[in-house]
Design a protein around this motif. Structure first.
Motif, PDB file in Angstrom:
ATOM      1  N   ALA A  23      -0.268   6.567  11.566  1.00 22.99           N
ATOM      2  CA  ALA A  23       1.127   5.979  11.521  1.00 22.99           C
ATOM      3  C   ALA A  23       1.047   4.466  10.927  1.00 22.99           C
ATOM      4  N   SER A  24      -0.065   3.709  11.412  1.00 25.61           N
ATOM      5  CA  SER A  24      -0.486   2.344  11.345  1.00 25.61           C
ATOM      6  C   SER A  24       0.722   1.550  10.715  1.00 25.61           C
ATOM      7  N   ILE A  25       0.962   0.400  11.310  1.00 20.93           N
ATOM      8  CA  ILE A  25       1.682  -0.731  10.924  1.00 20.93           C
ATOM      9  C   ILE A  25       0.889  -1.362   9.868  1.00 20.93           C
ATOM     10  N   THR A  26       1.887  -1.655   8.690  1.00 19.62           N
ATOM     11  CA  THR A  26       1.078  -2.169   7.338  1.00 19.62           C
ATOM     12  C   THR A  26       2.003  -3.234   7.050  1.00 19.62           C
ATOM     13  N   LEU A  27       1.339  -4.639   6.893  1.00 19.00           N
ATOM     14  CA  LEU A  27       2.119  -5.798   6.603  1.00 19.00           C
ATOM     15  C   LEU A  27       1.975  -6.005   5.023  1.00 19.00           C
ATOM     16  N   ILE A  28       0.949  -5.669   4.469  1.00 22.20           N
ATOM     17  CA  ILE A  28       0.815  -5.574   2.918  1.00 22.20           C
ATOM     18  C   ILE A  28       0.317  -4.350   2.384  1.00 22.20           C
ATOM     19  N   PRO A  29       1.196  -3.407   1.901  1.00 20.26           N
ATOM     20  CA  PRO A  29       0.663  -2.167   1.291  1.00 20.26           C
ATOM     21  C   PRO A  29      -0.132  -2.483   0.217  1.00 20.26           C
ATOM     22  N   ILE A  77       0.892  -1.322  -3.975  1.00 22.79           N
ATOM     23  CA  ILE A  77       1.343  -2.323  -4.587  1.00 22.79           C
ATOM     24  C   ILE A  77       0.453  -2.107  -5.990  1.00 22.79           C
ATOM     25  N   SER A  78      -0.774  -1.831  -5.781  1.00 23.67           N
ATOM     26  CA  SER A  78      -1.862  -1.866  -7.021  1.00 23.67           C
ATOM     27  C   SER A  78      -1.254  -0.512  -7.958  1.00 23.67           C
ATOM     28  N   ILE A  79      -0.786   0.562  -7.347  1.00 20.48           N
ATOM     29  CA  ILE A  79      -0.319   1.641  -8.050  1.00 20.48           C
ATOM     30  C   ILE A  79       0.923   1.329  -8.843  1.00 20.48           C
ATOM     31  N   ARG A  80       1.825   0.546  -8.138  1.00 19.52           N
ATOM     32  CA  ARG A  80       3.015   0.205  -8.789  1.00 19.52           C
ATOM     33  C   ARG A  80       2.659  -0.421 -10.006  1.00 19.52           C
ATOM     34  N   MET A  81       1.618  -1.554  -9.768  1.00 20.48           N
ATOM     35  CA  MET A  81       1.328  -2.725 -10.779  1.00 20.48           C
ATOM     36  C   MET A  81       0.757  -1.842 -11.903  1.00 20.48           C
ATOM     37  N   SER A  82      -0.153  -0.686 -11.753  1.00 17.10           N
ATOM     38  CA  SER A  82      -0.709  -0.091 -12.769  1.00 17.10           C
ATOM     39  C   SER A  82       0.289   0.785 -13.533  1.00 17.10           C
ATOM     40  N   TYR A  83       1.303   0.921 -12.911  1.00 19.79           N
ATOM     41  CA  TYR A  83       2.483   1.958 -13.707  1.00 19.79           C
ATOM     42  C   TYR A  83       3.561   0.997 -14.393  1.00 19.79           C
ATOM     43  N   GLY A  84       3.207  -0.478 -14.135  1.00 20.75           N
ATOM     44  CA  GLY A  84       4.255  -1.235 -14.924  1.00 20.75           C
ATOM     45  C   GLY A  84       5.455  -1.514 -14.011  1.00 20.75           C
ATOM     46  N   SER A  85       5.671  -1.597 -12.764  1.00 20.98           N
ATOM     47  CA  SER A  85       6.700  -1.935 -12.194  1.00 20.98           C
ATOM     48  C   SER A  85       6.891  -3.302 -12.026  1.00 20.98           C
ATOM     49  N   VAL A  86       8.463  -3.566 -12.598  1.00 22.44           N
ATOM     50  CA  VAL A  86       9.001  -5.101 -12.743  1.00 22.44           C
ATOM     51  C   VAL A  86       8.660  -5.853 -11.408  1.00 22.44           C
ATOM     52  N   SER A  87       8.924  -5.161 -10.336  1.00 19.15           N
ATOM     53  CA  SER A  87       8.651  -5.953  -8.871  1.00 19.15           C
ATOM     54  C   SER A  87       7.820  -4.987  -7.954  1.00 19.15           C
ATOM     55  N   PRO A  88       6.597  -4.988  -8.047  1.00 14.93           N
ATOM     56  CA  PRO A  88       5.444  -4.221  -7.279  1.00 14.93           C
ATOM     57  C   PRO A  88       5.744  -4.438  -5.831  1.00 14.93           C
ATOM     58  N   THR A  89       5.955  -5.913  -5.559  1.00 10.57           N
ATOM     59  CA  THR A  89       5.911  -6.063  -3.964  1.00 10.57           C
ATOM     60  C   THR A  89       7.425  -6.137  -3.095  1.00 10.57           C
ATOM     61  N   GLU A  90       8.244  -5.454  -4.054  1.00 15.78           N
ATOM     62  CA  GLU A  90       9.534  -5.339  -3.369  1.00 15.78           C
ATOM     63  C   GLU A  90       9.617  -4.265  -2.190  1.00 15.78           C
ATOM     64  N   ILE A  91       8.522  -3.496  -2.115  1.00 16.71           N
ATOM     65  CA  ILE A  91       8.328  -2.473  -1.079  1.00 16.71           C
ATOM     66  C   ILE A  91       7.895  -2.974   0.193  1.00 16.71           C
ATOM     67  N   VAL A  92       7.407  -4.386   0.230  1.00 19.06           N
ATOM     68  CA  VAL A  92       6.858  -4.860   1.582  1.00 19.06           C
ATOM     69  C   VAL A  92       7.644  -4.715   2.645  1.00 19.06           C
ATOM     70  N   GLY A  93       9.019  -5.101   2.695  1.00 17.32           N
ATOM     71  CA  GLY A  93       9.895  -4.987   3.551  1.00 17.32           C
ATOM     72  C   GLY A  93      10.092  -3.835   4.320  1.00 17.32           C
ATOM     73  N   THR A  94      10.396  -2.886   3.298  1.00 17.42           N
ATOM     74  CA  THR A  94      10.787  -1.347   3.887  1.00 17.42           C
ATOM     75  C   THR A  94       9.574  -0.846   4.331  1.00 17.42           C
ATOM     76  N   THR A  95       8.186  -1.069   3.829  1.00 21.22           N
ATOM     77  CA  THR A  95       7.110  -0.810   4.164  1.00 21.22           C
ATOM     78  C   THR A  95       6.831  -0.995   5.778  1.00 21.22           C
ATOM     79  N   LEU A  96       7.083  -2.286   5.978  1.00 21.57           N
ATOM     80  CA  LEU A  96       6.646  -2.837   7.349  1.00 21.57           C
ATOM     81  C   LEU A  96       7.694  -2.276   8.279  1.00 21.57           C
ATOM     82  N   LEU A  97       8.880  -1.962   7.765  1.00 23.19           N
ATOM     83  CA  LEU A  97       9.958  -1.321   8.731  1.00 23.19           C
ATOM     84  C   LEU A  97       9.447   0.169   9.078  1.00 23.19           C
TER      85      LEU A  97
END
Length: 197
Positions: free
Chosen positions: A141-147, A151-171
Motif C-alpha cells: 500500500a505504501s505512502i508515496t510522496l513522489i511517484p 512520472i517517468s512513464i508519463r514523461m516517456s509518453y509525452g505527458s504535458v504535465s507528468p507531475t500533476e499526479i503527485v497530490g492525488t497519488t499522495l492522497l
C-alpha cells in the motif's frame, strides 16, 4: 505458481488464435508489445538513474538516516515483535523510505532482505509471522510522496504535465496505507481474541 498461470495464458491464447485464424495478428501484437516494452524501459532508465542518484546523495548527506530516525517510532509500533536494533528493522526502514520516494525498484531488495531477517526472527518457520504480514501490507500500500516510476512513464509518453499526479497519488497512497494497517490490525486482534496467536 505464477509461472504456470503465464504459461497457461500463453498456450490458451496461441491455441485460440490458431483455431480462429488470427495468428498473424497475435504475432504482430507480440512484436509491437516487445518494441513498446524496450522503449518504455529505456525511457525509465534515465529517470530512475536520476532519482536513485538523488537518493544516494541524500543517503551520503545523512538525510535518509534522519528520515529513518523520524520513522523509527512509527515502525516500532507497527512491528512490536522486532527489536529496535535488529537488522530487520533497518531493512524495514530502508524499504519504507524508498517506497516513500516512489522507488519501488530500490525498495524491493530491501523488502526481500527484511523478510529474510523476519523469517530468522520467526525461528525459520515457513509460515508468515505477524511482522511479515504487516510488512507485506505496508509495502504493497505504501505512502508515496513522489511517484517517480509513474512520472517517468508519463514523461516517456509525452505527458504535458507528468507531475500533476503527485497530490492525488499522495492522497490515494495515504488512504491505502491506513486501510492496510487497519485491516492488518483487525485480523490480528480477531485472531488473538479467537485464541489463535
Amino acid at each position: 505458481m505464477i509461472n504456470k498461470i503465464w504459461v497457461a495464458m500463453l498456450v490458451i491464447g496461441i491455441v485460440f488464435a490458431a483455431f480462429n485464424g488470427t495468428m498473424a495478428e497475435v504475432n504482430e501484437a507480440i512484436f509491437a508489445g516487445a518494441k513498446d516494452a524496450v522503449a518504455i524501459c529505456i525511457g525509465l532508465i534515465s529517470i530512475l538513474v536520476f532519482w536513485l542518484g538523488l537518493m544516494r546523495i541524500a543517503q551520503v548527506a545523512g538525510m535518509l538516516r534522519g528520515l529513518a530516525k523520524i520513522m523509527k517510532p512509527i515502525a516500532t509500533k507497527l512491528f512490536p515483535e522486532v527489536p529496535p536494533n535488529h537488522p530487520a528493522m533497518g531493512y524495514i526502514l530502508s524499504n519504507m523510505t524508498a517506497n516513500l520516494f516512489g522507488l519501488g525498484n530500490a525498495a524491493t531488495p530491501m523488502g526481500i532482505k527484511a523478510m529474510e531477517q523476519l523469517k530468522e526472527l520467526n525461528g525459520g518457520v515457513d509460515s508468515a509471522s505477524r511482522s511479515m504480514i504487516t510488512l507485506l501490507a505496508i509495502n504493497t500500500a505504501s505512502i508515496t510522496l513522489i511517484p517517480t516510476t509513474v512520472i517517468s512513464i508519463r514523461m516517456s509518453y509525452g505527458s504535458v504535465s507528468p507531475t500533476e499526479i503527485v497530490g492525488t497519488t499522495l492522497l490515494a497512497t495515504t488512504c491505502s496505507t491506513l486501510g492496510a494497517i487497519l485491516i492488518d490490525r483487525y485480523f490480528y486482534y480477531r485472531r488473538v481474541r479467537g485464541g489463535r496467536v
